[in-house]
Scaffold this active site. Structure first.
Site, PDB file in Angstrom:
ATOM      1  N   GLU A 191      27.280  50.820  57.623  1.00  0.00           N
ATOM      2  CA  GLU A 191      26.531  50.843  58.890  1.00  0.00           C
ATOM      3  C   GLU A 191      27.183  49.969  59.955  1.00  0.00           C
ATOM      4  O   GLU A 191      26.892  50.102  61.132  1.00  0.00           O
ATOM      5  CB  GLU A 191      25.113  50.288  58.683  1.00  0.00           C
ATOM      6  CG  GLU A 191      24.156  51.224  57.988  1.00  0.00           C
ATOM      7  CD  GLU A 191      22.871  50.493  57.637  1.00  0.00           C
ATOM      8  OE1 GLU A 191      22.618  49.378  58.178  1.00  0.00           O
ATOM      9  OE2 GLU A 191      22.136  51.027  56.804  1.00  0.00           O
TER      10      GLU A 191
ATOM     11  N   ASP B  51      28.768  39.382  41.633  1.00  0.00           N
ATOM     12  CA  ASP B  51      28.743  38.749  40.308  1.00  0.00           C
ATOM     13  C   ASP B  51      28.158  39.714  39.270  1.00  0.00           C
ATOM     14  O   ASP B  51      27.152  40.370  39.519  1.00  0.00           O
ATOM     15  CB  ASP B  51      27.860  37.496  40.409  1.00  0.00           C
ATOM     16  CG  ASP B  51      27.945  36.615  39.183  1.00  0.00           C
ATOM     17  OD1 ASP B  51      29.045  36.130  38.883  1.00  0.00           O
ATOM     18  OD2 ASP B  51      26.902  36.410  38.522  1.00  0.00           O
TER      19      ASP B  51
HETATM   20  C1  NOJ Z   1      30.255  35.325  36.493  1.00  0.00           C
HETATM   21  C2  NOJ Z   1      30.605  34.064  37.206  1.00  0.00           C
HETATM   22  O1  NOJ Z   1      31.934  34.142  37.649  1.00  0.00           O
HETATM   23  C3  NOJ Z   1      30.366  32.950  36.226  1.00  0.00           C
HETATM   24  O2  NOJ Z   1      30.890  31.735  36.686  1.00  0.00           O
HETATM   25  C4  NOJ Z   1      28.902  32.869  35.942  1.00  0.00           C
HETATM   26  O3  NOJ Z   1      28.664  31.907  34.929  1.00  0.00           O
HETATM   27  C5  NOJ Z   1      28.348  34.201  35.461  1.00  0.00           C
HETATM   28  N1  NOJ Z   1      28.855  35.313  36.210  1.00  0.00           N
HETATM   29  C6  NOJ Z   1      26.849  34.231  35.565  1.00  0.00           C
HETATM   30  O4  NOJ Z   1      26.464  34.299  36.902  1.00  0.00           O
END
Ligand code: NOJ
Length: 571
Positions: free
Chosen positions: A272, A222
């Protein structure tokens, strides 16, 4: 229907399986509800694994299932080693991982390294530590600063939250006085971690090892472009994101070069393992050149291709996006990916229903401002699916895409859950419209989403019109989008030309794309206003809409054909 090769696929797959994989995104809260509380969960996912295996995908990406107050749909993690009780238990998580493997499906989880929940014990400790100064170890895991102006009453800098408002929130210190500010690039309930702190790095390495030991095959990362912040946290001022200087980005918190050193350490960790673990980055960056930096040989394995997602349904921009992707990925030896939507973007049926090309259609507000032709949106989406699955590399399917689900554009205000709705002062309706629970069967909501006798309706209301778009309604209907995906995925598995590799463009009339892949495969996509003639003798393997009687490909249609070498399409 596509039949799986079973467990052999996972155990005997080539070591670099991700280069060709079709990955299905499970937005778990909206996929299938096994306990009848109106929210999707692990029990629901387990019951639907056979559906995913038969669909013919290679892997699942499961969105965050960790313990969370769910202020941002689980992207606000309170404990990375526990499952949220609304979604299930750790033994259930282990069971779904091994059951998926038995069906030949690899499993990617979602790692959220940029921030945690304000209910994470680290953040609680940071608050309790009080104003001990920046040297406080509990505060040093986050980005706490004194405010500016008289009595520190102004935020430390001018950064904005992605969801609206300042990116800083002031805390009340344990003595009851207004105190320091902490950074949150997303909601205030999502405090950013400080990735210059070795303790943060060690903790995330340990989290990854925890899940790798339970058998997961990798992570989607993310906000991969957000972990590094410029030293001194300078104001953004009038900088329009991103500012590119030479090959450097000068934005103080997006896509900074310092992030790459983090991914190099992760790659060492992933390598690894005997069957190497895999990372797929979510990096919103300026252009394909910048994206390719994330997938250099010693960094992430793959990254979502948002340039392709945002390309309008027009031959020239689509072709240049594909070319730039292929060129930049080839230069670093990575396999490209192709993606049409996810849980943050307006579903492509609704984006392609709008006039194309004036501006990128990402947010619901941009889409709602334009007139819609929904039949056309579906027709183009089906063609886009065949385009995506024919291109070299990996592909990502967001749940419901295979049913041709549109965005739910008219959710009432009082059901909206996306934090962006409140934080933007109700100017952004947010992403709930692409997160409406999946319709599985039956003539009325909950369309089989929840177990029989459910105690609550689906957490977002499903439109009555979705009775025609359920898995049950589409199964066996040769004209349905589900059967199109099933056939295309089966062909993709069988055809030696598809998956990882190269393409060569073939001459095509204006507004159409045609490319060859070896051996003996051609994809033709007609985005022009008139029909396009197929080469004589071409055998159609699959078409997103029926070719005309005189062997022509109608508007907004894609076909896969077997061909003799070097034929051309003509207007
Ligand atoms: C990207 C994620 O896909 C989204 O849903 C989220 O709100 C933001 N990152 C923050 O984590």
């Amino acid at each position: 229907m596509a039949r799986r090769r079973g467990v052999a696929r996972v155990t005997e797959a080539p070591r670099r399986w991700w280069r060709s994989a079709v990955v299905y995104q499970v937005y778990i809260r909206s996929f299938a509800d096994g306990n009848g509380d109106g929210v999707g969960d692990i029990a629901g996912l387990r019951s639907r694994l056979p559906y995913l295996a038969e669909l013919g995908v290679d892997a699942l990406w499961i969105t965050p299932w960790y313990r969370s107050p769910m202020r941002d749909g689980g992207y606000d993690v309170a404990d990375f080693r526990a499952i949220d009780p609304s979604l299930g238990t750790l033994p259930e998580a282990q069971a779904v991982i091994s059951e998926a493997h038995e069906l030949g499906l690899r499993v990617l989880l979602d790692l959220v390294p940029n921030h945690v929940s304000d209910e994470h014990h680290w953040f609680r400790e940071a608050l309790a530590a009080g104003r001990a100064g920046p040297e406080s170890p509990a505060r040093a895991r986050f980005i706490f600063r004194d405010g500016r102006g008289p009595a520190g009453a102004e935020p430390p800098n001018d950064w904005r939250s992605n969801f609206g408002g300042s990116a800083w929130t002031r805390v009340t210190e344990p003595d009851g006085r207004p105190g320091q500010w902490y950074l949150h690039l997303f909601a205030p309930e999502q405090p950013d971690l400080d990735w210059t702190n070795p303790e943060v790095r060690e903790e995330f390495a340990a989290i990854m090892r925890f899940w790798f030991a339970l058998g997961v095959d990798g992570f989607r990362i993310d906000v991969a472009h957000g972990l590094a912040k410029a030293e001194g946290l300078p104001d953004i001022g009038g900088v329009v994101w991103p500012r590119v200087a030479g090959d450097r980005i000068e934005h103080p918190h997006w896509d900074r070069d310092e992030v790459h050193e983090i991914y190099r350490t992760w790659r060492t960790l992933a390598d690894e393992y005997n069957d190497p673990k895999v990372f797929v980055g979510e990096a919103w960056v300026h252009d394909p050149e910048r994206l390719a930096r994330y997938v250099r040989a010693d960094e992430l394995h793959a990254a979502f291709n948002f340039d392709f997602l945002l390309a309008p349904w027009q031959a020239e921009p689509m072709r240049s996006s594909i070319d730039a992707t292929l060129r930049t990925h080839r230069a670093v030896g990575a396999a490209p990916t192709w993606v049409l939507s996810n849980h943050d973007t307006v579903r492509e049926v609704s984006r392609y229903a709008r006039p194309q090309g004036a501006r990128p259609l990402l947010k619901l507000g941009d889409v709602l401002a334009l007139p819609a032709d929904r039949r056309r949106g579906l027709r183009r989406s089906r063609a886009a699916a065949l385009l995506m699955l024919a291109l070299p590399g990996g592909a990502y399917i967001y749940q419901g895409e295979e049913l041709g689900l549109p965005e739910v554009e008219d959710l009432p205000d009082d059901v909206l859950r996306d934090p962006g709705w409140e934080l933007s002062g109700h100017s952004e309706r947010g992403r709930d419209g692409c997160r409406v629970p999946i319709p599985w069967s039956g003539p009325a909501p909950p369309f089989g989403f929840s177990a029989p006798g459910a105690s609550a309706p689906p957490w977002l209301p499903q439109p009555a019109s979705w009775r025609e778009l359920t898995v049950a309604a589409e199964s066996g209907d040769e004209g349905s989008t589900l059967e199109l995906y099933r056939r295309a995925l089966a062909l993709r598995r069988e055809h030696p030309a598809l998956g990882d590799g190269e393409l060569s463009w073939l001459p095509a009339p204006a507004g159409a794309l045609a490319f060859a892949r070896e051996p003996g495969f051609t994809c033709v996509v007609n985005m022009s206003a008139g029909p396009v003639t197929l080469p004589p003798g071409a055998r159609v393997l699959i078409a997103s809409a029926p070719p005309t009687d005189d062997h022509r490909v109608p508007q907004d249609t894609a076909v896969w054909i077997t061909r003799a070498p070097r034929e051309e399409t003509s207007a």
